[in-house]
Every structure is written in C-alpha cells, then in structure tokens.
Design a protein around this motif. Structure first.
Motif, PDB file in Angstrom:
ATOM      1  N   SER A  93      -1.156   3.454  -2.418  1.00 32.42           N
ATOM      2  CA  SER A  93      -1.242   2.657  -1.196  1.00 32.42           C
ATOM      3  C   SER A  93      -1.260   3.540   0.053  1.00 32.42           C
ATOM      4  N   ARG A  94      -0.867   4.806  -0.106  1.00 33.44           N
ATOM      5  CA  ARG A  94      -0.911   5.725   1.032  1.00 33.44           C
ATOM      6  C   ARG A  94      -2.346   6.188   1.254  1.00 33.44           C
ATOM      7  N   PRO A  95      -2.702   6.552   2.486  1.00 30.72           N
ATOM      8  CA  PRO A  95      -4.097   6.928   2.780  1.00 30.72           C
ATOM      9  C   PRO A  95      -4.549   8.163   2.000  1.00 30.72           C
ATOM     10  N   GLU A  96      -5.630   8.037   1.286  1.00 26.31           N
ATOM     11  CA  GLU A  96      -6.335   9.137   0.631  1.00 26.31           C
ATOM     12  C   GLU A  96      -5.404  10.082  -0.138  1.00 26.31           C
ATOM     13  N   PRO A  97      -4.693   9.574  -1.141  1.00 25.98           N
ATOM     14  CA  PRO A  97      -3.790  10.452  -1.900  1.00 25.98           C
ATOM     15  C   PRO A  97      -4.565  11.521  -2.670  1.00 25.98           C
ATOM     16  N   VAL A  98      -3.961  12.707  -2.774  1.00 25.64           N
ATOM     17  CA  VAL A  98      -4.592  13.850  -3.419  1.00 25.64           C
ATOM     18  C   VAL A  98      -3.674  14.407  -4.498  1.00 25.64           C
ATOM     19  N   VAL A  99      -4.278  14.843  -5.600  1.00 16.06           N
ATOM     20  CA  VAL A  99      -3.590  15.619  -6.623  1.00 16.06           C
ATOM     21  C   VAL A  99      -4.304  16.965  -6.701  1.00 16.06           C
ATOM     22  N   VAL A 100      -3.583  18.055  -6.477  1.00 17.43           N
ATOM     23  CA  VAL A 100      -4.158  19.398  -6.523  1.00 17.43           C
ATOM     24  C   VAL A 100      -3.924  19.983  -7.911  1.00 17.43           C
TER      25      VAL A 100
END
Length: 405
Positions: A113-120
């Motif tokens: 739900s958070r803006p544009e979540p990323v997993v590196v």
C-alpha cells in the motif's frame, strides 16, 4: 487469477529445457549434468535412521514454532559457528528449507500500500528473490556484481531514491552463483542503509558450510554482533541442512535474528501452514548437533574443486570461488559464442549440461551481468566432474582450432 502471476519469468531450468529442445547428444557419451545445484553426496546414515525411527510422530500435528529442543539446536549451532547468542524462544524459527522461507518473508515484510515499494537483490541472483518481490506487489531492483572486485555486489550503484523506497534487501553470502563472501565492511554499509531507510535485510546463507580455504565465511548475524548490533535489528538470516548435510529432500532449515520480525513471521507462517513435521524435526536436531559429517562433506567438495579448476582454467576465465559448490566461468570472446549458444553446443556435441549465466540474471542498467558466463555445479562424483571438465576442454579447443572466416 492473481494478475501478479503474469509477471513471473520462466524458471532457469525451464528455459534450459527449451534451449535444449531438439538437441540429440552423442549416444556414446554418458550424460553429465553440472546444471542443477542439487547436492548429490550421500545423506549421512545417522540422519536417515533418526528420521525413520521417529515416524510415529506423523500422528501429531506439529507446532509452527517447532519443538523447544529443535530451537535450542538452532541456537546452539549459531553459538558454536558464529559466536552469537540468540534466545531460542524468540529469535529462531524452523523453516521447510530456505527457499520457501525466503519467498515467504517478502509476503510478510512488504507493504504494497506504500508508494512504489522496492525489493533490492544482487544480480545475478537466486530466482526466488525476484518472484517473491513481484508476488508481494513490489518492484525488484538489481544491483550488479563486479568481477573486478571478486564479484562483490555494487551496492553503491543503487540510487538514493531507490533506497528510500526499499522495504526488503536480499543478500546472498556465499553468493549463488559467484561464491563471493561479503566482508565486514560491506555488512556495515548495508546496516547503515537499513538504519537510514528502515528496510529489512534477508541474508541467504545456505552455502555457508562449503568453503575451501581460510576461516569460515562471515555470517550476517556474526557481522551484526561484531558491530555491536546484538539485537540484530531488521536482520534475518536463513540457512538450511540441504547443502550442509546433503538432505535437500528433507526440506529443513531455520531463520534467526530480530525478535520482532520473528514474531511477525511466526504469525504469517501459522496461517501459511509452515510447520515442520515431527520426524523431520527429530532428524534436524541430530544433524545440527553433528559436525563430523559436515567436515567430510566439505572435503569432498574441496577435492573436486582442486581437480576440476586447474583443468578448466587454461580454456575458460575461471578461478576457485570463496565458497559454495559452483564455478562461475566466463566464456572467451574469441570463441564467438554467447552463453546460451555455448551451453547448447556443449550439450549437443559432448553431452555435458551447464547453465547459461544470463538465465541467472536480468538486464539492468544496460547490461546482463550473467551474459557470457556459465554456472557449473560440482555436485556429481569427482570422476564425473573431472570427465565433464575434460570434455569442456576438448569442446573449447575444438572451437579455438576452427579457422576464422
């Protein structure tokens, strides 16, 4: 259907099957596979015996948190191996092999739900990281490894705005496929970034017990303790018995670290159905408590690498890795073949299977860091690995002797 499923790419071995479609290897040469990273050394007899002798446990539902004796075995091994002290009731959990838990942790941690979540994650990488990120509703960001720095991941290449949106970071040390081990300074950098941006670090350490020289590889929990982070804040380490004890079919491992994360992960796993069966728990307790079979297993791999690496070094850009059971070799440009062309031709002409490096990476920032490389898993008996290496040498020499047009 979940639309996120459409974002998943074919698994590397499905792509390999498609690559080999129509290939008919020479019948006179037995098939030797260096493609799949599946341990093939014999399972220690004592593990099998304990598993069988505890089959009466199948009549009971297991607790997701596991028996206290099992969690004590995890904490005891961590203390002996890494000199770290963890509460066996709050900081460790059993998992059904590291693969399922590495996938599940993204579903627990990522807030879509958070803006544009990323997993590196590193690039190249274990494909579960990408799939876990996509199905959690996040976007993977691929940090390339640097061959000039022993395949260390270039974390500095990750832009600041990406770190700000990062919710989960996968690290793999020793690395798959490179075998690179992260030093303390690299851990210190990642901990600082985690503190600044609040993301969780998932440390995949399933190759930690296969190493060839010097001290055992540094683990994430060990690095945290050395840096004064005894609460293991935002850090989880994942390991398993598959490679260490040659029991990939047992599906047994554990996750350890931040007590708050373990608590939430236990809640997720209770609903997910992640309990370990009682016979597997009994066998796991015995396996984590014994090191003699691990030492013997490590020596078998050491013997194979010492036999195979010198054979391949004159024809491929390859060297002994820090750890793990893979050789990560570069194909000479002079051969005029891509990694996929090399793998297909080798299969067709010499009946040896290797995995194209580009299948283990993604094109990112304008390049695929796995391109022009092959991964060779030295999991077969030494005689087979040596024979495969000899065939690869013959194959490369046959290509090198062909006149150029």
């Amino acid at each position: 259907m979940n639309p996120l499923l459409q974002r998943l790419q074919p698994y590397p071995f499905e792509r390999l099957r498609q690559l080999f479609s129509g290939v008919v290897p020479p019948a006179q040469l037995r098939s030797i596979s260096l493609g799949m990273g599946e341990p093939r050394h014999p399972t220690p007899a004592f593990i099998t015996q304990i598993l069988v002798s505890n089959l009466t446990g199948l009549s009971n539902y297991p607790a997701t948190a596991g028996e206290p004796r099992l969690r004590e075995a995890f904490a005891g091994w961590l203390a002996r191996r890494y000199q770290v002290q963890l509460d066996h009731m709050t900081q460790v959990l059993p998992i059904n092999g590291s693969r399922e838990a590495l996938f599940a942790i993204a579903q627990t941690v990522v807030d879509a739900s958070r803006p544009e979540p990323v997993v590196v994650c590193p690039n190249p990488f274990y494909q579960i990281y990408e799939g876990a990120a996509l199905l959690a509703g996040a976007t993977p960001w691929y940090a390339p490894s640097d061959p000039e720095r022993n395949f260390a991941v270039d974390w500095d290449s990750v832009p600041a705005d990406v770190w700000q949106r990062t919710q989960l970071l996968y690290v793999c040390s020793p690395g798959n496929p490179t075998g690179a081990v992260m030093p303390l300074a690299e851990w210190e950098k990642l901990f600082a970034l985690s503190d600044a941006h609040g993301f969780v670090i998932a440390s995949d350490e399933c190759y930690s017990e296969i190493y060839f020289q010097g001290a055992p590889p540094l683990g994430g929990l060990e690095a945290a303790a050395q840096l004064g982070r005894s609460d293991f804040r935002n850090l989880l380490a994942f390991t398993s018995l598959s490679k260490r004890s040659n029991v990939p079919g047992l599906r047994s491992g554990f996750v350890a670290g931040d007590a708050a994360l373990i608590k939430d992960f236990l809640l997720y796993r209770t609903y997910h159905g992640g309990a370990m069966s009682p016979p597997v728990q009994a066998a796991s307790i015995a396996a984590w408590g014994d090191e003699d079979h691990v030492v013997a297993n490590r020596q078998m791999y050491r013997d194979k690498f010492e036999a195979v690496t010198p054979l391949l070094a004159p024809v491929l850009d390859v060297a002994l890795p820090d750890a793990g059971f893979y050789l990560w070799a570069r194909i000479p440009d002079a051969l005029g073949l891509s990694d996929t062309q090399f793998a297909r031709a080798l299969q067709a002409q010499y009946n040896v299977t290797v995995l194209p490096g580009s299948y283990l990476a993604r094109e990112a920032q304008g390049a695929n860091p796995g391109a022009q490389r092959i991964r060779m898993a030295l999991v077969a008996p030494t005689s087979e690995c040596v024979e495969a290496a000899q065939r690869i040498v013959q194959f490369v020499q046959s290509l090198s002797s062909k006149p150029t047009s």
